[in-house]
Design an enzyme around this catalytic site. Structure first.
Site, short mmCIF file in Angstrom:
data_model
loop_
_atom_site.label_atom_id
_atom_site.label_comp_id
_atom_site.label_asym_id
_atom_site.label_seq_id
_atom_site.Cartn_x
_atom_site.Cartn_y
_atom_site.Cartn_z
CG ASN A 115 122.16 -26.66 48.56
OD1 ASN A 115 123.05 -26.29 48.95
ND2 ASN A 115 122.04 -28.30 48.64
CB CYS A 165 117.10 -29.24 44.91
SG CYS A 165 117.48 -28.47 46.39
CG ASP A 204 110.59 -27.31 45.68
OD1 ASP A 204 110.68 -27.45 46.91
OD2 ASP A 204 111.23 -26.14 45.21
CB CYS A 234 113.81 -28.66 50.56
SG CYS A 234 112.90 -27.13 51.08
NE ARG A 235 113.54 -30.28 45.30
CZ ARG A 235 113.26 -29.84 44.03
NH1 ARG A 235 112.61 -30.83 43.34
NH2 ARG A 235 113.52 -28.86 43.67
CB SER A 236 120.13 -30.89 46.81
OG SER A 236 120.22 -29.54 47.32
#
Length: 160
Positions: free
Chosen positions: A15, A12, A126, A17-19
């Site tokens: 690096n 993301c 995001d 939150c999402r990934s």
């Protein structure tokens, strides 16, 4: 990928939150399987290098039993394109950045993570500037795409 059957990098922007959430979820999903997968996460920008995942992402993930221990933000590096078989972007903007960075011979490894999900949703949004519901929605999408990735990988590991 030296001692693993395959390798996956979740990507993301920062690096945080999402990934890292995808990394934690996928680690848990393969934990009790016979899969040997090298799993990591990274961001297309390095502003948060060395930082642990966002507390809101961790809280939502931990409520569902995911462990974020040892996960720290880092930026995508050139060697990632050689090391990983699957390089999965959370959204189209990060996909574009990855393809710009990626050598031509490795571009086939780069794709949108949600392509593995049985869903009409193409991107993992995001959640950084949103509230708890946004993080829960992101986790729902990540779980769905991780399940699809497992289905994609399963035939490779069934015959040993």
């Amino acid at each position: 990928m030296a001692n693993s059957d395959t390798s996956v990098l979740f990507v993301c922007l920062g690096n945080i939150c999402r990934s890292p959430t995808a990394e934690a979820v996928f680690r848990e999903k393969i934990k009790n399987s016979h899969f040997s997968v090298d799993i990591d996460s990274a961001g297309t920008m390095g502003h948060h290098a060395g930082v642990t995942p966002d507390e809101r992402a961790k809280a939502v993930g931990e409520m569902r039993g995911y462990n974020f221990k040892g996960i720290k933000s880092r930026r995508v590096v050139f060697e990632d394109f050689e090391r990983f078989e699957y390089i999965l972007a959370m959204d189209k903007e990060n996909l574009r950045h990855l393809l710009e960075m990626c050598p031509a011979e490795h571009q086939h490894k780069v794709s949108l993570f949600m392509h593995f999900a049985d869903s009409d949703v193409e991107e993992v949004p995001d959640p950084y500037y949103g509230g708890k519901r946004g993080f829960e929605y992101v986790l729902d999408l990540i779980e769905l795409a991780c399940e699809g990735l497992l289905v994609k990988l399963a035939p490779r590991f069934e015959v040993r």
